[in-house]
Design a protein around this motif. Structure first.
Motif, mmCIF file in Angstrom:
data_model
loop_
_atom_site.group_PDB
_atom_site.id
_atom_site.type_symbol
_atom_site.label_atom_id
_atom_site.label_comp_id
_atom_site.label_asym_id
_atom_site.label_seq_id
_atom_site.Cartn_x
_atom_site.Cartn_y
_atom_site.Cartn_z
ATOM 1 N N VAL A 1 -38.714 -15.688 41.241
ATOM 2 C CA VAL A 1 -39.270 -16.914 40.666
ATOM 3 C C VAL A 1 -38.762 -17.098 39.236
ATOM 4 N N TYR B 1 -35.570 -19.445 38.786
ATOM 5 C CA TYR B 1 -35.857 -20.744 38.183
ATOM 6 C C TYR B 1 -35.020 -20.923 36.924
ATOM 7 N N LEU C 1 -42.914 -23.377 34.624
ATOM 8 C CA LEU C 1 -43.572 -22.626 35.688
ATOM 9 C C LEU C 1 -44.941 -23.247 35.917
ATOM 10 N N ASP D 1 -46.472 -22.422 41.796
ATOM 11 C CA ASP D 1 -45.319 -21.552 42.077
ATOM 12 C C ASP D 1 -45.790 -20.145 42.418
#
Length: 196
Positions: free
Chosen positions: A105, A109, A117, A121
């Protein structure tokens, strides 16, 4: 990531940066975890209000720090710039779930220039992992929420995201990069913008 557990589990304690430093300093003095435990608990070095809190915090932090090499533990007390990176490294090596969240993540990202964020998520990531790991599927909603709160708190405490949940580019010192590469270069992927 060889030192991480196969079973995914969530951490229910924050980063505890100050406590990590105190325990790392004791380890660097004695190089013996039994002696460190005796010193920390015997002298309440963490300044906990109760003995049970002291034991719980010591247990959690020492478990994380045992994932670092002696050189990494020495660097934690020698370089202020590396402390939070080393705390995050220790957490990720202890908790496979956190390690995977950092890589899949945070870093992904960041690499895709998606710097914001969202709580969703985390929830989506947890739900995806729960499909493959029954122990995650069985945790209560309350535990899920607490783990989510702690994950974001740790990310802020370790300066990986801002309070507004913006992912921050990490700048690892050359010394820390070298130490991580000696143990496992893949661990650099837990720091957004640092894996090459």
């Amino acid at each position: 990531m060889a030192d991480t557990k196969n079973k995914l589990s969530l951490t229910l304690r924050p980063a505890l940066v100050r406590e990590n430093l105190i325990i790392a300093e004791e380890y660097n003095k004695f190089k013996d975890w039994n002696q460190v435990r005796a010193e920390v608990l015997g002298n309440n070095l963490l300044q906990a209000r109760t003995e049970s809190t002291l034991k719980t915090i010591y247990g959690e932090v020492s478990k994380r720090l045992m994932n670092l090499t002696d050189d990494e533990l020495a660097l934690m007390t020698e370089s202020d710039a590396d402390v939070k990176h080393l705390v995050w490294l220790a957490i990720c090596r202890q908790y496979l779930f956190t390690y995977q969240f950092a890589v899949e993540v945070l870093s992904e990202y960041f690499d895709k220039s998606r710097f914001q964020l969202f709580t969703e998520d985390y929830i989506a990531f947890l739900n995806a992992k729960a499909e493959w790991h029954s122990n995650l599927d069985k945790i209560t909603e309350q535990s899920r929420y607490k783990a989510q709160q702690i994950m974001f708190k740790m990310l802020v405490e370790c300066d990986l995201i801002t309070k507004e949940k913006e992912i921050l580019h990490q700048h690892i010192s050359p010394k820390l990069r070298e130490l991580i590469q000696q143990k496992n270069a893949d661990d650099l992927a837990i720091f957004p913008g640092e894996y090459s």
